[in-house]
Motif scaffolding. Structure first.
Motif, short mmCIF file in Angstrom:
data_model
loop_
_atom_site.label_atom_id
_atom_site.label_comp_id
_atom_site.label_asym_id
_atom_site.label_seq_id
_atom_site.Cartn_x
_atom_site.Cartn_y
_atom_site.Cartn_z
N GLN A 1 0.82 -1.21 0.00
CA GLN A 1 0.00 0.00 0.00
C GLN A 1 0.85 1.26 0.00
O GLN A 1 0.53 2.25 -0.65
CB GLN A 1 -0.93 0.04 1.24
N LYS A 2 1.94 1.22 0.77
CA LYS A 2 2.71 2.45 0.99
C LYS A 2 3.65 2.79 -0.16
O LYS A 2 4.31 3.83 -0.14
CB LYS A 2 3.46 2.35 2.32
N GLY A 3 3.74 1.89 -1.17
CA GLY A 3 4.50 2.20 -2.40
C GLY A 3 6.00 2.29 -2.20
O GLY A 3 6.71 2.76 -3.10
N LEU A 4 6.49 1.84 -1.07
CA LEU A 4 7.93 2.03 -0.80
C LEU A 4 8.80 1.02 -1.53
O LEU A 4 10.02 1.16 -1.57
CB LEU A 4 8.19 2.02 0.70
N ASP A 5 8.17 0.02 -2.14
CA ASP A 5 8.94 -0.91 -2.98
C ASP A 5 9.50 -0.17 -4.20
O ASP A 5 10.41 -0.67 -4.85
CB ASP A 5 8.05 -2.08 -3.42
N LEU A 6 8.98 1.02 -4.49
CA LEU A 6 9.51 1.81 -5.62
C LEU A 6 10.87 2.41 -5.28
O LEU A 6 11.66 2.72 -6.17
CB LEU A 6 8.54 2.94 -5.98
N LEU A 7 11.12 2.58 -3.98
CA LEU A 7 12.29 3.36 -3.57
C LEU A 7 13.63 2.65 -3.76
O LEU A 7 14.57 3.27 -4.29
CB LEU A 7 12.11 3.83 -2.12
N PRO A 8 13.80 1.37 -3.38
CA PRO A 8 15.13 0.75 -3.54
C PRO A 8 15.64 0.81 -4.98
O PRO A 8 16.83 1.06 -5.21
CB PRO A 8 14.90 -0.69 -3.07
N THR A 9 14.76 0.62 -5.95
CA THR A 9 15.19 0.65 -7.36
C THR A 9 15.74 2.03 -7.72
O THR A 9 16.76 2.16 -8.38
CB THR A 9 13.98 0.36 -8.28
N ILE A 10 15.02 3.05 -7.25
CA ILE A 10 15.44 4.42 -7.57
C ILE A 10 16.70 4.80 -6.81
O ILE A 10 17.56 5.51 -7.31
CB ILE A 10 14.32 5.42 -7.16
N ALA A 11 16.80 4.25 -5.57
CA ALA A 11 17.85 4.72 -4.66
C ALA A 11 19.24 4.50 -5.23
O ALA A 11 20.13 5.35 -5.09
CB ALA A 11 17.70 4.03 -3.31
N SER A 12 19.44 3.36 -5.93
CA SER A 12 20.80 3.09 -6.41
C SER A 12 21.28 4.20 -7.36
O SER A 12 22.46 4.53 -7.38
CB SER A 12 20.88 1.71 -7.06
N PHE A 13 20.36 4.80 -8.11
CA PHE A 13 20.76 5.92 -8.99
C PHE A 13 20.82 7.21 -8.19
O PHE A 13 21.73 8.00 -8.31
CB PHE A 13 19.76 6.09 -10.14
N LEU A 14 19.82 7.37 -7.35
CA LEU A 14 19.69 8.61 -6.58
C LEU A 14 20.91 8.85 -5.70
O LEU A 14 21.38 9.97 -5.53
CB LEU A 14 18.41 8.50 -5.72
N LEU A 15 21.44 7.75 -5.15
CA LEU A 15 22.52 7.87 -4.17
C LEU A 15 23.86 8.23 -4.83
O LEU A 15 24.85 8.45 -4.15
CB LEU A 15 22.63 6.59 -3.33
N GLU A 16 23.86 8.34 -6.15
CA GLU A 16 25.06 8.88 -6.81
C GLU A 16 25.13 10.39 -6.59
O GLU A 16 26.18 10.99 -6.72
CB GLU A 16 25.04 8.57 -8.30
N TYR A 17 24.01 10.98 -6.24
CA TYR A 17 23.97 12.41 -5.90
C TYR A 17 24.21 12.54 -4.40
O TYR A 17 24.06 11.58 -3.66
CB TYR A 17 22.59 13.00 -6.22
N PRO A 18 24.56 13.75 -3.95
CA PRO A 18 24.66 13.93 -2.49
C PRO A 18 23.27 13.97 -1.87
O PRO A 18 22.65 15.03 -1.79
CB PRO A 18 25.39 15.27 -2.35
N VAL A 19 22.79 12.82 -1.48
CA VAL A 19 21.44 12.69 -0.92
C VAL A 19 21.53 11.69 0.22
O VAL A 19 22.31 10.74 0.16
CB VAL A 19 20.46 12.15 -2.00
N GLN A 20 20.77 11.91 1.27
CA GLN A 20 20.69 10.91 2.35
C GLN A 20 19.25 10.45 2.52
O GLN A 20 18.31 11.22 2.26
CB GLN A 20 21.19 11.51 3.67
N ILE A 21 19.09 9.19 2.94
CA ILE A 21 17.74 8.65 3.15
C ILE A 21 17.69 7.97 4.51
O ILE A 21 18.58 7.18 4.85
CB ILE A 21 17.36 7.61 2.08
N VAL A 22 16.65 8.29 5.29
CA VAL A 22 16.43 7.61 6.57
C VAL A 22 15.09 6.91 6.51
O VAL A 22 14.07 7.53 6.16
CB VAL A 22 16.42 8.63 7.74
N ILE A 23 15.10 5.62 6.82
CA ILE A 23 13.85 4.84 6.76
C ILE A 23 13.56 4.27 8.14
O ILE A 23 14.40 3.59 8.74
CB ILE A 23 13.98 3.67 5.76
N LEU A 24 12.36 4.55 8.65
CA LEU A 24 11.90 3.92 9.89
C LEU A 24 10.61 3.18 9.57
O LEU A 24 9.66 3.78 9.06
CB LEU A 24 11.62 4.98 10.96
N GLY A 25 10.58 1.89 9.85
CA GLY A 25 9.34 1.16 9.58
C GLY A 25 9.51 -0.32 9.78
O GLY A 25 10.60 -0.81 10.09
#
Ligand code: ADP
Length: 490
Positions: A314-338
């Motif tokens: 429901q929460k659609g967060l399965d979309l995030l890991p795929t994107i993250a590998s590209f996103l993390l090439e930029y200076p970006v941080q992600i915090v996940i609690l769940g």
């Protein structure tokens, strides 16, 4: 008007903050009755006496002993007050059903309690008794408001009980949870065989507590106007869209509020540093503290994306890991609690292991950390495939953390997209994307990061969000108007 001349409402819930919470319903169950009492509505909340409820309540008084509830032995009804607000509670003391370790709905293995149909039929039945002439209490509600499937049988019991009875409202917090059980339970649960019917509580060959509520209640509400529209169609109607579309004149969407005493960055005791819209220095200090606590690179300029969520489809967060590998090439941080689906937990833990300076994953339920993430993050991520109302997108706006949300349900009703027009007219508070796909989310994250780099515009988004009033007052007024309308035609 004093409370004792006003509308009387019995509000039935399976969970309530701060005693027991598995999701947003617990917060609503605590805050809405309190807000309604401020509007002179005489609300009392009925709930099961799980151990955490019994232990969390100091002064419990025996109000009545109920017979004829359909279960063996006596069922005691206790009276107490909700810690904090003092909202009157009616607690069902029936140890065979409620005095057990584990969650309110699931056992230690994460499986539904095998007797859930009976456990929540009892909650529904007691609600119906209190709303009927059989009530042993001096106090009789004008309206019984049921919340989610756990009290869905109350309107059915009242429908088949001799008048005069209270009017009933079935409030949907999430159509995905329907309380379906074998049809053979219809008679054992004390309902006439005729109720097991397409025009009744039959649902694809089973008995559905939620459908019973939706069919027999006098009125239906849900927690946002957009969700009220969405559930009248597939797929979000979960097979009940026909019934809901048929009853559209009896269906009202009212957006939830949030508890502005608990979620106020200027007074939040769970934060290391308080702050307000006029002085955001404390927000930067919270970001540093969060980076430090979770072992991320301490840098004020790296945009930090926060997630606090059940980790489910429901929460659609399965979309995030795929994107993250590209996103993390930029200076970006992600915090996940769940916590939630094992596969998703594992992907986020792996992501953190692969990028320890940029990603932190905390599996579990942690109230303090959830406040610290709202305060310390720059951007909040909520790509829910569907979201009846949602709370975190509102908390985020109050905490100066513009949310990125999918265009669904209450997210649409509570976030104003940062289009050039909305930025110019001073209403933008976050980012909305249309398609719940990796492409849609990715594009929206980049749109948000572009604006983040334009700090004066970013400050405006923060301040627009922080100045909004998401308190319960407006919602309580809408519920009160609805109660008055229902009682007029009942
Ligand atoms: P839902 O009820 O569908 O889970 P909502 O956004 O309506 O979603 O409400 C979720 C509530 O639970 C929010 O108050 C959110 O902060 C809280 N929450 C969810 N997961 C966690 C977690 N792991 N730790 C702390 N709080 C959480």
């Amino acid at each position: 008007m004093s409370l004792n001349q006003s509308i009387k409402v019995l509000f039935i819930t399976p969970e309530i903050t701060p005693l027991l919470k598995t999701g947003g319903l617990a917060d609503v169950s605590a805050a809405l009755p309190a807000a309604l009492r401020d509007h002179k509505v005489d609300v009392r909340v009925l709930l099961p006496g799980y151990p955490r409820v019994m232990d969390g309540l100091k002064h419990k008084r025996l109000l009545a002993t109920l017979t004829d509830t359909g279960v063996h032995g006596e069922v005691k009804l206790l009276e107490a007050e909700l810690p904090g607000s003092g909202v009157p509670l009616l607690v069902i003391d029936y140890p065979p059903f409620y005095e057990r370790d584990g969650g309110p709905y699931l056992d230690h293995n994460g499986l539904d309690w095998v007797d859930n149909a009976h456990r929540f039929a009892l909650l529904s039945k007691v609600g119906a008794i209190l709303g009927s002439t059989k009530s042993p209490l001096g106090w009789r509600p004008d309206i019984v408001q049921c919340n989610d499937w756990q009290s869905g049988l109350t309107p059915a019991y009242l429908h088949f009980s001799p008048a005069p009875n209270a009017a009933t409202i079935m409030t949907i917090h999430n159509m995905a949870f329907q309380g379906t059980f074998p049809a053979s339970l219809t008679t054992p649960l004390g309902l006439p065989a005729s109720s097991y019917n397409i025009n009744g509580m039959e649902y694809y060959g089973q008995l559905s507590f939620l459908k019973a509520g939706l069919f027999y209640a006098n009125h239906i509400t849900t927690v946002s106007p957009t969700y009220a529209e969405e559930i009248q169609q597939a797929p979000l109607g979960f097979g009940m869209q026909g019934l809901l579309a048929h009853r559209y004149l009896d269906l009202t969407g009212i957006v939830n509020g949030i508890d502005i005493n608990e979620w106020n960055p200027a007074a939040d005791k769970l934060l290391d540093h308080n702050y307000s819209v006029d002085n955001l220095a404390g927000k930067a200090a919270n970001k540093r503290a969060l980076q430090n606590k979770l072992g991320l690179t301490e840098n004020p300029d790296i945009p930090l994306l926060g997630v606090i969520s059940r980790l489910t489809h429901q929460k659609g967060l399965d979309l995030l890991p795929t994107i993250a590998s590209f996103l993390l090439e930029y200076p970006v941080q992600i915090v996940i609690l769940g916590s939630g689906e094992a596969g998703l937990e594992a992907s986020f833990l792996q992501l953190a292991q692969n990028h320890p300076d940029q990603v932190a994953t905390v599996i579990g339920f942690n109230e303090a950390l959830s406040h610290q993430i709202e305060a310390g993050a720059d951007i909040f991520l909520m790509p829910s495939r569907f979201e009846p109302c949602g709370l975190n997108q509102m908390y985020s706006q109050c905490y100066g953390t513009p949310p990125i949300v999918h265009s669904t349900g209450g997210l649409v009703d509570t976030v104003v997209d940062a289009t050039p027009e909305n930025i110019a007219n001073g209403t933008a508070t976050g980012f909305i994307f249309t398609h719940a796909t990796t492409h849609g989310l990715n594009e929206c994250i980049h749109r948000a990061l572009d604006i983040y780099r334009d700090q004066p515009t970013w400050r405006k988004l923060q301040s627009n969000g922080m100045r909004r009033d998401f308190g319960w007052n407006k919602s309580a007024e809408e519920y009160l108007a609805l109660y008055e309308m229902i009682l007029k035609s009942f």
